[in-house]
Structure formats: structure tokens, C-alpha cells
Design a protein around this motif. Structure first.
Motif, PDB file in Angstrom:
ATOM      1  N   SER A 229      10.776  -4.409   2.457  1.00  0.00           N
ATOM      2  CA  SER A 229       9.915  -5.697   3.026  1.00  0.00           C
ATOM      3  C   SER A 229       8.823  -5.050   3.986  1.00  0.00           C
ATOM      4  CB  SER A 229      10.990  -6.441   3.671  1.00  0.00           C
ATOM      5  OG  SER A 229      11.370  -5.756   5.044  1.00  0.00           O
ATOM      6  N   GLY A 230       7.836  -6.000   4.171  1.00  0.00           N
ATOM      7  CA  GLY A 230       6.831  -5.586   5.290  1.00  0.00           C
ATOM      8  C   GLY A 230       7.514  -4.919   6.325  1.00  0.00           C
TER       9      GLY A 230
ATOM     10  N   GLN B 208       8.904  -1.411   5.698  1.00  0.00           N
ATOM     11  CA  GLN B 208       7.772  -0.423   5.641  1.00  0.00           C
ATOM     12  C   GLN B 208       7.063  -0.012   6.786  1.00  0.00           C
ATOM     13  OE1 GLN B 208       4.870  -1.855   2.597  1.00  0.00           O
ATOM     14  NE2 GLN B 208       6.397  -2.367   1.166  1.00  0.00           N
ATOM     15  N   GLN B 209       7.025  -1.043   7.765  1.00  0.00           N
ATOM     16  CA  GLN B 209       6.436  -0.706   9.058  1.00  0.00           C
ATOM     17  C   GLN B 209       7.332   0.265   9.677  1.00  0.00           C
ATOM     18  OE1 GLN B 209       3.645  -0.194  10.039  1.00  0.00           O
ATOM     19  NE2 GLN B 209       2.771  -1.992  11.255  1.00  0.00           N
TER      20      GLN B 209
ATOM     21  N   HIS C 187       1.162  -8.246  10.631  1.00  0.00           N
ATOM     22  CA  HIS C 187       1.295  -8.890   9.332  1.00  0.00           C
ATOM     23  C   HIS C 187       2.730  -9.243   9.138  1.00  0.00           C
ATOM     24  CE1 HIS C 187      -2.844  -7.809   8.391  1.00  0.00           C
ATOM     25  NE2 HIS C 187      -2.770  -6.481   8.379  1.00  0.00           N
ATOM     26  N   LEU C 188       3.603  -9.382  10.347  1.00  0.00           N
ATOM     27  CA  LEU C 188       5.060  -9.494  10.074  1.00  0.00           C
ATOM     28  C   LEU C 188       5.221 -10.595  10.715  1.00  0.00           C
ATOM     29  CD1 LEU C 188       6.276  -6.066  11.636  1.00  0.00           C
ATOM     30  CD2 LEU C 188       5.727  -6.853   9.252  1.00  0.00           C
TER      31      LEU C 188
ATOM     32  N   ASP D 175      -1.640  -1.614   8.674  1.00  0.00           N
ATOM     33  CA  ASP D 175      -1.036  -1.543   7.612  1.00  0.00           C
ATOM     34  C   ASP D 175      -0.282  -0.031   7.422  1.00  0.00           C
ATOM     35  OD1 ASP D 175      -3.345   0.031   7.359  1.00  0.00           O
ATOM     36  OD2 ASP D 175      -3.715  -0.606   5.475  1.00  0.00           O
ATOM     37  N   SER D 176       0.709  -0.107   6.635  1.00  0.00           N
ATOM     38  CA  SER D 176       1.712   0.948   6.961  1.00  0.00           C
ATOM     39  C   SER D 176       1.089   2.503   6.366  1.00  0.00           C
ATOM     40  CB  SER D 176       2.890   0.893   6.328  1.00  0.00           C
ATOM     41  OG  SER D 176       2.736   0.670   5.125  1.00  0.00           O
TER      42      SER D 176
END
Length: 217
Positions: free
Chosen positions: A139-140, A143-144, A167-168, A87-88
Motif C-alpha cells: 500500500s502507499g 511504501q512510505q 499522498h496518504l 513520493d517514496s
């Protein structure tokens, strides 16, 4: 650059996460760490920046036994490392730029130089122009990318990533994997834990496989 010498890690209650792990990582290598859930991948990665300490054996980073470093020396070790987690772990009440600036602020880099480096890191991950955005609006995958920019802003020699694409979706995962490959091509030592067999296949990286806390031949 990194050496594990007969490293074991046991937690309270006798739970053994790693057992008798030995390997070397040379400067400039791309290492893919594989293994089932619970194999010990995250524990192994946490030993490198001294987020965890080994129960037995030695973990050497640039000839320093990081398991025996005094607490006051650990921040200096971590300045030479970039860390990316599943998680970021972004601060959602701060802008993208403020998130990326954080390691430089902690290191005491002057404001003008810090901002220059942070902007360069965001450009490197394809987020130039997002400086004022709030993480919650991204977006995910974006964020990453912010998390990766934060990890590389100190220009680390070693980049460690624990399941950064977990999680992508497939397209974002491919883009993130390509970023790590590009960092390696620029000379950064990259260690990535991943469940995916295909993400790094194009570079034929060296692979280390864990099973129930033991390194497989």
C-alpha cells in the motif's frame, strides 16, 4: 547543528524561492515547516543536504558550510542525514530489503552487518517480515514506511522529510507522523514539511512558517 544565515535562493529567470532566511535548529529538536504551496519549503529542505546551493548566505550543518562543499564531500555529508520525500522513490524492480540496503551498499558496509541493520530498520517501521516483498505489492503507507526505513538505516542524526504524508489517507498519515515523533523521542533531530496543522500537535513542536519565500515571525 543547523544554521541558516541570511539565505536566499534564486533560479534562472530571476525567480526567488527564498529571501533572507535566518534560523537555528538545535540538536534533538522537532521542527515543523509550514507554508502554502510554492512558499519555498522544498527548496529550504534541499539546501540542507546540498541538493541545492544557496544563491546568497550560508547553510551550516555541524559547522560545515554545505553550500561550499566540494562535490566529492557531499556524499559524506548525506550519510549523516536521512531524507524522505513526498513520493517514496523506491526501486520497483528490487525487493523491500534491497531498497533499504542501498545506502549501506553505497557506503561500503559489509554484507552481514548491512543486512542486520536493514532488518532492524524494517522492524523499526513495522515491516518485519516484508523483506522479500516487492514494493508494487504494498500500500502507499507501507511504501512510505520502506522509504523511511531506507532513510534511517544509516542511523542519521538528522532526519528531513518533505511532505511525507501528502499522498496518504488520515489513518496512514497519523501512523507516519507517530514514527517521526518516535525518532525524535530517541534523540534524532527531525525536520518535517507538512500542510497538516494537526499531525504533530501532540508534541507541540517548534514551527517555522514560510510565506512567498520569507520566514514569518
Amino acid at each position: 547543528m543547523i544554521r541558516f544565515e541570511q539565505v536566499s535562493k534564486r533560479y534562472p529567470g530571476g525567480v526567488e524561492s527564498l529571501a533572507d532566511i535566518s534560523f537555528d535548529i538545535r540538536p534533538g529538536e522537532l521542527i515543523v515547516l509550514r507554508g502554502h504551496s510554492g512558499a519555498g519549503k522544498s527548496t529550504l529542505l534541499k539546501l540542507i543536504p546540498a541538493l541545492e546551493r544557496p544563491t546568497a548566505g550560508r547553510v551550516l550543518v555541524n559547522d560545515q558550510d554545505v553550500g561550499r562543499l566540494p562535490r566529492s564531500a557531499i556524499p559524506y555529508l548525506r550519510r549523516s542525514l536521512g531524507l524522505v520525500t513526498q513520493d517514496s522513490r523506491l526501486l520497483y524492480d528490487r525487493s523491500v530489503l534491497a531498497n533499504v540496503l542501498m545506502p549501506l551498499v553505497i557506503a561500503g558496509l559489509p554484507g552481514k552487518e548491512a543486512k542486520k541493520r536493514a532488518n532492524a530498520a524494517l522492524d523499526r517501521v513495522g515491516l518485519s517480515g516484508y523483506e522479500r516483498a516487492m514494493p508494487i505489492t504494498l500500500s502507499g503507507g507501507e511504501q512510505q514506511r520502506v522509504a523511511i526505513a531506507r532513510a534511517i538505516v544509516n542511523r542519521p542524526a538528522i532526519l528531513i522529510a518533505d511532505e511525507p504524508t501528502a499522498h496518504l489517507d488520515a489513518d496512514y498519515a497519523d501512523e507516519i507522523a507517530a514514527l517521526f515523533r518516535s525518532f525524535n523521542e530517541a534523540g534524532v533531530t527531525v525536520i518535517v514539511a507538512t500542510h497538516s496543522e494537526s499531525l504533530f500537535a501532540a508534541r507541540t513542536p517548534r514551527r517555522l512558517t514560510l510565506s512567498h519565500g520569507r520566514l514569518q515571525a
